[in-house]
Design a protein around this motif. Sequence first.
Motif, PDB file in Angstrom:
ATOM      1  N   ALA A   1       0.768  -0.965  -0.277  1.00  0.00           N
ATOM      2  CA  ALA A   1      -0.007  -0.167  -0.033  1.00  0.00           C
ATOM      3  C   ALA A   1       0.554   1.324   0.197  1.00  0.00           C
ATOM      4  O   ALA A   1       2.480   1.811   0.894  1.00  0.00           O
ATOM      5  CB  ALA A   1      -0.743  -0.101   1.320  1.00  0.00           C
ATOM      6  N   ILE A   2       0.524   2.261  -0.841  1.00  0.00           N
ATOM      7  CA  ILE A   2       1.366   3.567  -1.358  1.00  0.00           C
ATOM      8  C   ILE A   2       0.366   4.750  -0.330  1.00  0.00           C
ATOM      9  O   ILE A   2      -0.729   4.803  -0.673  1.00  0.00           O
ATOM     10  CB  ILE A   2       1.491   3.615  -2.458  1.00  0.00           C
ATOM     11  CG1 ILE A   2       2.494   4.964  -2.902  1.00  0.00           C
ATOM     12  CG2 ILE A   2       0.395   4.140  -3.483  1.00  0.00           C
ATOM     13  CD1 ILE A   2       3.335   5.490  -4.176  1.00  0.00           C
ATOM     14  N   SER A   3       1.039   5.662  -0.014  1.00  0.00           N
ATOM     15  CA  SER A   3       0.135   6.736   1.069  1.00  0.00           C
ATOM     16  C   SER A   3       0.987   7.810   1.368  1.00  0.00           C
ATOM     17  O   SER A   3       2.217   7.386   1.160  1.00  0.00           O
ATOM     18  CB  SER A   3      -0.125   6.208   2.446  1.00  0.00           C
ATOM     19  OG  SER A   3       1.047   5.344   3.119  1.00  0.00           O
ATOM     20  N   ARG A   4       1.227   8.840   1.554  1.00  0.00           N
ATOM     21  CA  ARG A   4       1.207  10.102   1.690  1.00  0.00           C
ATOM     22  C   ARG A   4       0.991  10.198   2.621  1.00  0.00           C
ATOM     23  O   ARG A   4      -0.022  10.582   2.832  1.00  0.00           O
ATOM     24  CB  ARG A   4       1.507  10.451  -0.235  1.00  0.00           C
ATOM     25  CG  ARG A   4       0.035  11.428  -0.163  1.00  0.00           C
ATOM     26  CD  ARG A   4       0.221  11.533  -1.750  1.00  0.00           C
ATOM     27  NE  ARG A   4       1.817  13.017  -1.578  1.00  0.00           N
ATOM     28  CZ  ARG A   4       2.558  13.312  -2.787  1.00  0.00           C
ATOM     29  NH1 ARG A   4       1.509  12.431  -3.926  1.00  0.00           N
ATOM     30  NH2 ARG A   4       2.611  14.037  -2.998  1.00  0.00           N
ATOM     31  N   ASP A   5       1.924  11.280   3.289  1.00  0.00           N
ATOM     32  CA  ASP A   5       1.753  12.982   4.598  1.00  0.00           C
ATOM     33  C   ASP A   5       1.755  13.728   4.007  1.00  0.00           C
ATOM     34  O   ASP A   5       3.236  14.239   3.757  1.00  0.00           O
ATOM     35  CB  ASP A   5       2.171  12.020   5.285  1.00  0.00           C
ATOM     36  CG  ASP A   5       1.173  13.567   6.699  1.00  0.00           C
ATOM     37  OD1 ASP A   5       1.187  14.225   6.316  1.00  0.00           O
ATOM     38  OD2 ASP A   5       1.762  12.756   8.010  1.00  0.00           O
TER      39      ASP A   5
ATOM     40  N   ALA B   1       1.555  16.543   4.676  1.00  0.00           N
ATOM     41  CA  ALA B   1       2.154  17.266   6.604  1.00  0.00           C
ATOM     42  C   ALA B   1       3.994  17.207   6.882  1.00  0.00           C
ATOM     43  O   ALA B   1       4.542  17.881   6.916  1.00  0.00           O
ATOM     44  CB  ALA B   1       1.498  17.287   7.694  1.00  0.00           C
ATOM     45  N   LYS B   2       4.543  15.877   6.219  1.00  0.00           N
ATOM     46  CA  LYS B   2       5.253  15.480   6.142  1.00  0.00           C
ATOM     47  C   LYS B   2       6.627  15.783   5.538  1.00  0.00           C
ATOM     48  O   LYS B   2       7.428  15.409   5.620  1.00  0.00           O
ATOM     49  CB  LYS B   2       4.889  14.171   7.366  1.00  0.00           C
ATOM     50  CG  LYS B   2       4.789  14.349   8.464  1.00  0.00           C
ATOM     51  CD  LYS B   2       5.076  12.846   9.180  1.00  0.00           C
ATOM     52  CE  LYS B   2       4.216  13.374  10.824  1.00  0.00           C
ATOM     53  NZ  LYS B   2       4.547  11.687  11.118  1.00  0.00           N
ATOM     54  N   ASN B   3       5.578  15.611   4.059  1.00  0.00           N
ATOM     55  CA  ASN B   3       6.726  16.262   2.553  1.00  0.00           C
ATOM     56  C   ASN B   3       6.877  14.484   2.532  1.00  0.00           C
ATOM     57  O   ASN B   3       7.961  13.813   2.181  1.00  0.00           O
ATOM     58  CB  ASN B   3       7.665  16.921   2.793  1.00  0.00           C
ATOM     59  CG  ASN B   3       7.355  18.130   2.179  1.00  0.00           C
ATOM     60  OD1 ASN B   3       5.974  18.180   2.430  1.00  0.00           O
ATOM     61  ND2 ASN B   3       8.237  18.733   1.768  1.00  0.00           N
ATOM     62  N   THR B   4       6.132  13.329   3.287  1.00  0.00           N
ATOM     63  CA  THR B   4       6.612  11.882   2.776  1.00  0.00           C
ATOM     64  C   THR B   4       6.432  10.428   2.319  1.00  0.00           C
ATOM     65  O   THR B   4       4.557  11.350   2.402  1.00  0.00           O
ATOM     66  CB  THR B   4       7.218  11.049   4.192  1.00  0.00           C
ATOM     67  OG1 THR B   4       7.931  12.257   4.764  1.00  0.00           O
ATOM     68  CG2 THR B   4       7.377   9.848   4.899  1.00  0.00           C
ATOM     69  N   VAL B   5       6.238  10.260   1.532  1.00  0.00           N
ATOM     70  CA  VAL B   5       5.797   9.359   1.203  1.00  0.00           C
ATOM     71  C   VAL B   5       6.442   7.875   1.713  1.00  0.00           C
ATOM     72  O   VAL B   5       7.023   7.626   1.615  1.00  0.00           O
ATOM     73  CB  VAL B   5       5.832   9.370  -0.400  1.00  0.00           C
ATOM     74  CG1 VAL B   5       6.765   8.323  -1.441  1.00  0.00           C
ATOM     75  CG2 VAL B   5       4.628   8.074  -1.199  1.00  0.00           C
ATOM     76  N   TYR B   6       4.839   6.195   1.473  1.00  0.00           N
ATOM     77  CA  TYR B   6       5.027   5.165   2.204  1.00  0.00           C
ATOM     78  C   TYR B   6       4.950   4.119   1.444  1.00  0.00           C
ATOM     79  O   TYR B   6       4.503   4.694   0.008  1.00  0.00           O
ATOM     80  CB  TYR B   6       4.742   5.350   3.391  1.00  0.00           C
ATOM     81  CG  TYR B   6       4.582   6.458   4.374  1.00  0.00           C
ATOM     82  CD1 TYR B   6       3.919   7.465   4.762  1.00  0.00           C
ATOM     83  CD2 TYR B   6       5.636   6.508   5.138  1.00  0.00           C
ATOM     84  CE1 TYR B   6       3.860   8.287   5.955  1.00  0.00           C
ATOM     85  CE2 TYR B   6       5.959   7.582   5.993  1.00  0.00           C
ATOM     86  CZ  TYR B   6       4.916   8.390   6.584  1.00  0.00           C
ATOM     87  OH  TYR B   6       5.817   9.746   7.889  1.00  0.00           O
ATOM     88  N   LEU B   7       5.801   3.376   1.544  1.00  0.00           N
ATOM     89  CA  LEU B   7       4.481   1.558   0.924  1.00  0.00           C
ATOM     90  C   LEU B   7       5.318   0.523   1.905  1.00  0.00           C
ATOM     91  O   LEU B   7       6.176   0.271   2.881  1.00  0.00           O
ATOM     92  CB  LEU B   7       6.315   1.651  -0.542  1.00  0.00           C
ATOM     93  CG  LEU B   7       5.721   0.263  -0.785  1.00  0.00           C
ATOM     94  CD1 LEU B   7       4.752   0.730  -2.217  1.00  0.00           C
ATOM     95  CD2 LEU B   7       6.759  -0.163  -1.626  1.00  0.00           C
ATOM     96  N   GLN B   8       3.790   0.648   2.323  1.00  0.00           N
ATOM     97  CA  GLN B   8       3.623  -0.664   3.340  1.00  0.00           C
ATOM     98  C   GLN B   8       3.961  -2.220   2.660  1.00  0.00           C
ATOM     99  O   GLN B   8       2.933  -2.405   1.912  1.00  0.00           O
ATOM    100  CB  GLN B   8       2.469  -0.079   4.245  1.00  0.00           C
ATOM    101  CG  GLN B   8       2.232  -1.326   5.061  1.00  0.00           C
ATOM    102  CD  GLN B   8       2.732  -1.545   6.017  1.00  0.00           C
ATOM    103  OE1 GLN B   8       3.642  -0.441   6.586  1.00  0.00           O
ATOM    104  NE2 GLN B   8       3.438  -2.403   7.046  1.00  0.00           N
ATOM    105  N   MET B   9       4.274  -2.826   2.894  1.00  0.00           N
ATOM    106  CA  MET B   9       4.817  -4.171   2.278  1.00  0.00           C
ATOM    107  C   MET B   9       4.169  -4.986   3.016  1.00  0.00           C
ATOM    108  O   MET B   9       5.099  -5.399   4.600  1.00  0.00           O
ATOM    109  CB  MET B   9       5.623  -3.984   1.868  1.00  0.00           C
ATOM    110  CG  MET B   9       6.639  -2.968   1.471  1.00  0.00           C
ATOM    111  SD  MET B   9       7.647  -2.731   0.668  1.00  0.00           S
ATOM    112  CE  MET B   9       9.202  -3.163   1.734  1.00  0.00           C
ATOM    113  N   ASN B  10       3.179  -6.068   2.905  1.00  0.00           N
ATOM    114  CA  ASN B  10       3.157  -6.716   3.950  1.00  0.00           C
ATOM    115  C   ASN B  10       2.945  -7.930   3.018  1.00  0.00           C
ATOM    116  O   ASN B  10       3.255  -8.502   1.946  1.00  0.00           O
ATOM    117  CB  ASN B  10       1.302  -7.151   3.950  1.00  0.00           C
ATOM    118  CG  ASN B  10       1.061  -5.556   5.429  1.00  0.00           C
ATOM    119  OD1 ASN B  10       1.745  -4.991   5.943  1.00  0.00           O
ATOM    120  ND2 ASN B  10       0.284  -4.957   4.610  1.00  0.00           N
TER     121      ASN B  10
END
Length: 126
Positions: free
Chosen positions: A69-73, A75-84
């Motif tokens: 799952a890709i997501s972004r914040d 406010a924090k200038n950050t993108v994430y990749l949750q890998m399960n």
Amino acid sequence: QVQLVESGGGLVQAGGSLRLSCAVSGRTFSRYAMAWFRQAPGKEREFVATISWIGGSTYYVDSVKGRFAISRDNAKNTVYLQMNSLKPEDTAIYYCAVNRAQFRSGSTNPYDYDDWGQGTQVTVSS
């Protein structure tokens, strides 16, 4: 030019999880589509996931659908990749990338992205 710094990679057993982060410099991060790509040894760079500038639209390569799952914040200038449910075939260097053409949806084409991070290694053992 935008600076991107990935973190969160590591060694994990098959079936485990990791969350990658990509911190992006600049004041207009919220206007940019972002993506994650990966490159395994001896293989070409492969698209993994992308998210639109406002975060309402995401797209994944078939091999990770339902697991990543890709997501972004913004406010924090950050993108994430949750890998399960990680698999050995997910082993690769993972790169985040930014499309500085503002207010765009994501793209699977690496040539649509202007700046790249240095990459973070993900190793999944069987």
